[in-house]
Design a protein around this motif. Structure first.
Motif, PDB file in Angstrom:
ATOM      1  N   ALA A   1       2.164  11.710 -11.218  1.00  0.00           N
ATOM      2  CA  ALA A   1       3.140  11.064 -11.985  1.00  0.00           C
ATOM      3  C   ALA A   1       3.738  10.016 -10.925  1.00  0.00           C
ATOM      4  CB  ALA A   1       4.405  11.785 -12.200  1.00  0.00           C
ATOM      5  N   LEU A   2       3.930  10.256  -9.705  1.00  0.00           N
ATOM      6  CA  LEU A   2       4.350   9.340  -8.629  1.00  0.00           C
ATOM      7  C   LEU A   2       3.196   8.187  -8.430  1.00  0.00           C
ATOM      8  CD1 LEU A   2       6.182  11.834  -6.095  1.00  0.00           C
ATOM      9  CD2 LEU A   2       7.144   9.640  -7.041  1.00  0.00           C
ATOM     10  N   PHE A   3       2.116   8.615  -8.240  1.00  0.00           N
ATOM     11  CA  PHE A   3       0.874   7.679  -8.108  1.00  0.00           C
ATOM     12  C   PHE A   3       0.809   6.805  -9.174  1.00  0.00           C
ATOM     13  CE2 PHE A   3      -2.058  10.307  -5.151  1.00  0.00           C
ATOM     14  CZ  PHE A   3      -1.179   9.843  -4.036  1.00  0.00           C
ATOM     15  N   MET A   4       1.308   7.162 -10.278  1.00  0.00           N
ATOM     16  CA  MET A   4       0.972   6.248 -11.693  1.00  0.00           C
ATOM     17  C   MET A   4       2.239   5.300 -11.476  1.00  0.00           C
ATOM     18  SD  MET A   4      -1.558   6.783 -13.316  1.00  0.00           S
ATOM     19  CE  MET A   4      -2.345   6.702 -11.756  1.00  0.00           C
ATOM     20  N   LEU A  45       4.409   8.783  -0.662  1.00  0.00           N
ATOM     21  CA  LEU A  45       4.563   9.272  -2.125  1.00  0.00           C
ATOM     22  C   LEU A  45       4.539  10.721  -1.981  1.00  0.00           C
ATOM     23  CD1 LEU A  45       3.295   6.588  -4.761  1.00  0.00           C
ATOM     24  CD2 LEU A  45       5.793   7.090  -3.882  1.00  0.00           C
ATOM     25  N   ILE A  46       3.523  11.517  -1.287  1.00  0.00           N
ATOM     26  CA  ILE A  46       3.443  12.717  -1.289  1.00  0.00           C
ATOM     27  C   ILE A  46       4.591  13.444  -0.695  1.00  0.00           C
ATOM     28  CG2 ILE A  46       1.771  14.454  -0.501  1.00  0.00           C
ATOM     29  CD1 ILE A  46      -0.655  12.544  -0.457  1.00  0.00           C
ATOM     30  N   VAL A  47       4.927  12.584   0.470  1.00  0.00           N
ATOM     31  CA  VAL A  47       6.068  13.252   1.250  1.00  0.00           C
ATOM     32  C   VAL A  47       7.332  13.387   0.411  1.00  0.00           C
ATOM     33  CG1 VAL A  47       7.770  12.736   3.344  1.00  0.00           C
ATOM     34  CG2 VAL A  47       5.285  12.520   3.399  1.00  0.00           C
ATOM     35  N   TYR A  48       7.693  12.133  -0.604  1.00  0.00           N
ATOM     36  CA  TYR A  48       8.673  12.413  -1.456  1.00  0.00           C
ATOM     37  C   TYR A  48       8.498  13.442  -2.274  1.00  0.00           C
ATOM     38  CZ  TYR A  48      11.910  11.349  -5.079  1.00  0.00           C
ATOM     39  OH  TYR A  48      12.893  11.361  -6.104  1.00  0.00           O
ATOM     40  N   GLY A  53       0.808  -1.215  -0.022  1.00  0.00           N
ATOM     41  CA  GLY A  53       0.088  -0.066   0.083  1.00  0.00           C
ATOM     42  C   GLY A  53       0.805   1.359   0.013  1.00  0.00           C
ATOM     43  N   MET A  54       2.163   1.193   0.189  1.00  0.00           N
ATOM     44  CA  MET A  54       3.158   2.298   0.286  1.00  0.00           C
ATOM     45  C   MET A  54       3.458   2.604  -1.195  1.00  0.00           C
ATOM     46  SD  MET A  54       3.626   2.959   3.218  1.00  0.00           S
ATOM     47  CE  MET A  54       1.893   2.589   3.418  1.00  0.00           C
ATOM     48  N   LEU A  55       3.189   1.714  -2.237  1.00  0.00           N
ATOM     49  CA  LEU A  55       3.511   1.925  -3.572  1.00  0.00           C
ATOM     50  C   LEU A  55       2.297   2.121  -4.277  1.00  0.00           C
ATOM     51  CD1 LEU A  55       6.394  -0.590  -4.038  1.00  0.00           C
ATOM     52  CD2 LEU A  55       6.529   1.812  -4.169  1.00  0.00           C
ATOM     53  N   ILE A  56       1.009   1.609  -4.224  1.00  0.00           N
ATOM     54  CA  ILE A  56      -0.076   1.314  -4.795  1.00  0.00           C
ATOM     55  C   ILE A  56      -0.908   2.805  -4.277  1.00  0.00           C
ATOM     56  CG2 ILE A  56      -1.902   0.111  -5.555  1.00  0.00           C
ATOM     57  CD1 ILE A  56      -0.744  -2.161  -4.923  1.00  0.00           C
ATOM     58  N   PRO A  57      -1.200   3.678  -5.010  1.00  0.00           N
ATOM     59  CA  PRO A  57      -1.785   4.950  -4.800  1.00  0.00           C
ATOM     60  C   PRO A  57      -3.134   4.466  -4.250  1.00  0.00           C
ATOM     61  CG  PRO A  57      -1.728   4.699  -7.124  1.00  0.00           C
ATOM     62  CD  PRO A  57      -0.879   3.834  -6.469  1.00  0.00           C
ATOM     63  N   PRO A  58      -3.802   5.638  -3.388  1.00  0.00           N
ATOM     64  CA  PRO A  58      -2.828   6.831  -3.107  1.00  0.00           C
ATOM     65  C   PRO A  58      -2.205   6.568  -1.864  1.00  0.00           C
ATOM     66  CG  PRO A  58      -5.448   6.814  -1.990  1.00  0.00           C
ATOM     67  CD  PRO A  58      -5.158   5.643  -3.025  1.00  0.00           C
ATOM     68  N   SER A  59      -0.975   7.281  -1.793  1.00  0.00           N
ATOM     69  CA  SER A  59      -0.102   6.763  -0.728  1.00  0.00           C
ATOM     70  C   SER A  59       0.674   8.077  -0.030  1.00  0.00           C
ATOM     71  CB  SER A  59       1.185   6.093  -1.516  1.00  0.00           C
ATOM     72  OG  SER A  59       2.325   5.924  -0.595  1.00  0.00           O
ATOM     73  N   ASN A  60       0.606   8.077   1.292  1.00  0.00           N
ATOM     74  CA  ASN A  60       1.058   9.287   1.883  1.00  0.00           C
ATOM     75  C   ASN A  60       2.696   9.546   1.640  1.00  0.00           C
ATOM     76  OD1 ASN A  60      -1.550  10.002   2.772  1.00  0.00           O
ATOM     77  ND2 ASN A  60      -1.300   8.715   4.836  1.00  0.00           N
ATOM     78  N   GLY A 114      12.407   7.791  -6.522  1.00  0.00           N
ATOM     79  CA  GLY A 114      11.321   7.954  -5.882  1.00  0.00           C
ATOM     80  C   GLY A 114      10.803   6.778  -5.394  1.00  0.00           C
ATOM     81  N   ILE A 115      10.244   5.784  -6.725  1.00  0.00           N
ATOM     82  CA  ILE A 115       9.796   4.631  -6.381  1.00  0.00           C
ATOM     83  C   ILE A 115      10.804   3.661  -5.825  1.00  0.00           C
ATOM     84  CG2 ILE A 115       8.727   2.730  -7.623  1.00  0.00           C
ATOM     85  CD1 ILE A 115       7.101   5.157  -7.384  1.00  0.00           C
ATOM     86  N   MET A 116      12.095   3.601  -6.266  1.00  0.00           N
ATOM     87  CA  MET A 116      13.050   2.951  -5.741  1.00  0.00           C
ATOM     88  C   MET A 116      13.169   3.014  -4.265  1.00  0.00           C
ATOM     89  SD  MET A 116      17.136   2.708  -6.350  1.00  0.00           S
ATOM     90  CE  MET A 116      17.593   3.891  -4.970  1.00  0.00           C
ATOM     91  N   LEU A 117      13.200   4.346  -3.854  1.00  0.00           N
ATOM     92  CA  LEU A 117      13.261   4.617  -2.521  1.00  0.00           C
ATOM     93  C   LEU A 117      12.262   4.095  -1.687  1.00  0.00           C
ATOM     94  CD1 LEU A 117      15.012   6.322  -0.201  1.00  0.00           C
ATOM     95  CD2 LEU A 117      13.366   8.223  -0.921  1.00  0.00           C
ATOM     96  N   VAL A 118      11.094   4.239  -2.244  1.00  0.00           N
ATOM     97  CA  VAL A 118       9.801   3.902  -1.288  1.00  0.00           C
ATOM     98  C   VAL A 118       9.769   2.543  -1.355  1.00  0.00           C
ATOM     99  CG1 VAL A 118       7.254   4.073  -1.159  1.00  0.00           C
ATOM    100  CG2 VAL A 118       8.584   6.132  -1.640  1.00  0.00           C
ATOM    101  N   LEU A 119       9.977   1.818  -2.290  1.00  0.00           N
ATOM    102  CA  LEU A 119       9.959   0.235  -2.324  1.00  0.00           C
ATOM    103  C   LEU A 119      10.924  -0.108  -1.405  1.00  0.00           C
ATOM    104  CD1 LEU A 119       9.328  -2.412  -3.171  1.00  0.00           C
ATOM    105  CD2 LEU A 119      10.610  -1.965  -5.179  1.00  0.00           C
ATOM    106  N   ASN A 120      12.226   0.378  -1.342  1.00  0.00           N
ATOM    107  CA  ASN A 120      13.315  -0.143  -0.374  1.00  0.00           C
ATOM    108  C   ASN A 120      12.840   0.216   1.213  1.00  0.00           C
ATOM    109  OD1 ASN A 120      15.831   0.217   1.257  1.00  0.00           O
ATOM    110  ND2 ASN A 120      16.987   0.066  -0.637  1.00  0.00           N
ATOM    111  N   LEU A 121      12.415   1.420   1.475  1.00  0.00           N
ATOM    112  CA  LEU A 121      12.244   1.442   2.790  1.00  0.00           C
ATOM    113  C   LEU A 121      10.797   0.925   3.241  1.00  0.00           C
ATOM    114  CD1 LEU A 121      12.674   5.469   2.741  1.00  0.00           C
ATOM    115  CD2 LEU A 121      14.076   3.590   3.757  1.00  0.00           C
TER     116      LEU A 121
END
Length: 431
Positions: free
Chosen positions: A174-177, A160-163, A151-158, A363-370
Motif C-alpha cells: 500500500a505504501l509503494f502504491m 518506505l519499508i522502514v516506515y 526515488g524515496m517516494l516512487i517505489p521500490p523505496s527502502n 507515512g507519505i507526508m513524513l517521507v516527502l518531508n524528510l
C-alpha cells in the motif's frame, strides 16, 4: 524523565559536532541516557537487546536485496539508456536538458530506490552535458540533488519499508502504491521550475530527433523500466512479498547488466557485492541504533508527552500539521532519513491519527518531508555528491536551491492537506 531527555539530546548533538558517525552518535547517546535511569550493566544489556530486536524483521531482508539490485543497475548502463530515452522524448522542450535530468532521476531513483545512487549515476552524465549547453553549473547541481529525492517516494523505496516497520503494520504494498502520485508531483513541480528558468535565461532549444531515433532509444530503455513493473506488479498482484521482490530484482538486474547489456563483467561482481554489504551494514546499524533510541523515548513516555503538548497548542488540525511539517524539515536538515523515520514516527504518528490522518497518509507526508532534508545543508548527503561532480562548493548551490525548495514545499502542503494524493491508488487497488 527530564534529565534523561536532556542527556539524550545534548549527548547526541555533541557527538555529531565532533564528527562521530550518526549511528554511533545515536547508540552512545542512548546508552548515556539509559544510565540516567538504570545502572550501567542493565543499560548495556537492554540497549543490546533492543538493537538486536530492531533487526529481527523479515521485511528488512528486502533492503539488502534492493541495495544490491540498485548497485548492479548503477553499473549496468541503465542510467545512460534512461537518459537517452528521456532526451529523445522531451529533450526538444524549453529547458530540455534540465527536464531530462529530472525525468532521469525519477526513473533511475525508482529503479534503484536510492537518492544517492540516482545523484551519482545521473549527475555524472548530465552535469557535464548541461554545462556544455550553457546551463549554470550551480543550478544544475542543485537540480540534480532535488530531483534525486523523488526515488524515496516512487517505489521500490527502502525508506518506505522502514516506515512500514516503524508504524507497526502499514502494508508495504500500500505504501509503494501511495508513493507514486506524490513522487510524480514533486518531479512535475521541479520540471515547472526548470521550464521557467530556461525561459528566463533564454536557453536555445535542442533539435528534435527523428521518430525512428525516438523509438530506438525508448525500446532500448524498456528492459530497464520493466523492472519497476515486475517488482511492483508482483507485489500488488500478490505473487510475492516485498522481500521476495527484492530477490527477484537482484536476479533480473544481474541478467540485464551481465547477459543482456553486457556492461558488468563477472569479475567485477565481488566488488559490487562488497559495496552492497557495506551499504547494508550502515543502514542496518542505523536501524538498530534508532530502534534502541525509539524504545528509550517510549520507555520515558516522551512521545506521549510531546503528542499531548502538540494537541494542547491548538485545536486547529491544519495548524498542528503545519507545525509538525516545520519541525520535521528542521530535523531532516540534521538527521538521516532512516533514524528520523524510526525516531519520529512513534512521536508524531499518534498525533496525526488523532487529527484524522491515516497511517498511510502520514507515512507519505513524513517521507516527502524528510526527502527535502536529503538536499538540505548541513547533512544532506546528495548535496555533497553533486558538489563533487559539479566541482563547486556547497554554499554556491544554496541560492539556486531556493526555488526548488519552494516547489517541493508546495507539493508537501498539497500532500499533507489533501489525502487523495496519497490514498487514491491504494484504495483503487483494494489496499
Amino acid at each position: 524523565m527530564e534529565m534523561t531527555s536532556v542527556t539524550l539530546v545534548v549527548a547526541f548533538f555533541v557527538l555529531l559536532l565532533l564528527n562521530v558517525p550518526i549511528s554511533i552518535s545515536i547508540g552512545v547517546a542512548t546508552l548515556l541516557a539509559m544510565v540516567m535511569s538504570m545502572d550501567i550493566a542493565p543499560a548495556t544489556i537492554t540497549i543490546a537487546q533492543r538493537m538486536a530486536g530492531g533487526l529481527n524483521s523479515f521485511a528488512l531482508l528486502a533492503i539488502p536485496f534492493f541495495v544490491l539490485s540498485g548497485l548492479i543497475m548503477g553499473r549496468g548502463g541503465i542510467a545512460k539508456r534512461l537518459i537517452e530515452c528521456a532526451m529523445a522524448l522531451i529533450g526538444a522542450l524549453p529547458g530540455g536538458l534540465a527536464l531530462v535530468n529530472v525525468v532521469s532521476c525519477m526513473l533511475f531513483g525508482a529503479i534503484s530506490g536510492s537518492a544517492v545512487a540516482a545523484t551519482s549515476a545521473i549527475g555524472s552524465f548530465m552535469l557535464p552535458e548541461m554545462k556544455k549547453a550553457g546551463y549554470e553549473p550551480n543550478f544544475s547541481a542543485a537540480l540534480t540533488a532535488a530531483a534525486s529525492t523523488t526515488g524515496m517516494l516512487i517505489p521500490p523505496s527502502n525508506i518506505l519499508i522502514v516506515y512500514a516497520i516503524a508504524s507497526g503494520g502499514v502494508s508495504i504494498a500500500a505504501l509503494f502504491m501511495a508513493g507514486y502520485i506524490p513522487g510524480i508531483m514533486v518531479g512535475l513541480a521541479l520540471m515547472l521550475v526548470c521550464f521557467v528558468y530556461a525561459k528566463m535565461k533564454g536557453y536555445p532549444l535542442s533539435p528534435r530527433l527523428p521518430l525512428k531515433v525516438v523509438v530506438e532509444k525508448t525500446v532500448a530503455a524498456l528492459p530497464s523500466l520493466f523492472l519497476i513493473f515486475l517488482v511492483i506488479g508482483g507485489i500488488v498482484g500478490g505473487v510475492f512479498t516485498a522481500t521476495e521482490a527484492g530477490a527477484i530484482a537482484v536476479v533480473y538486474s544481474l541478467l540485464l547488466a551481465v547477459v543482456f547489456y553486457k556492461e558488468v563483467e563477472p569479475k567485477t561482481l565481488p566488488d559490487i557485492l562488497l559495496k552492497a554489504a557495506e551499504t547494508t551494514a550502515i543502514v542496518m546499524l542505523l536501524i538498530a541504533a534508532s530502534t534502541a533510541m525509539s524504545w528509550l523515548l517510549s520507555f520515558e513516555n516522551i512521545p506521549q508527552t510531546l503528542s499531548n503538548a502538540l494537541l494542547e497548542l491548538s485545536d486547529n488540525p491544519l495548524l498542528i500539521l503545519l507545525l509538525i511539517n516545520l519541525l520535521l524539515i528542521v530535523v531532516g536538515a540534521f538527521l538521516d532519513m532512516t533514524p528520523a523515520v524510526l525516531i519520529f514516527t512513534p512521536i508524531f504518528l499518534p498525533v496525526a491519527v488523532e487529527l484524522g490522518m491515516s497511517e498511510l497518509h502520514f507515512g507519505i507526508m513524513l517521507v516527502l518531508n524528510l526527502s527535502i532534508g536529503l538536499c538540505s545543508p548541513p547533512v544532506g548527503a546528495v548535496l555533497f555528491i553533486t558538489c563533487a561532480i559539479a566541482k563547486t562548493k556547497l554554499e554556491n548551490i544554496i541560492r539556486p536551491l531556493i526555488p526548488l525548495y519552494i516547489a517541493m514545499f508546495v507539493v508537501l502542503m498539497l500532500v499533507t492537506y489533501v489525502s487523495w494524493f496519497s490514498e487514491a491508488l491504494p484504495r483503487a487497488l483494494g489496499f
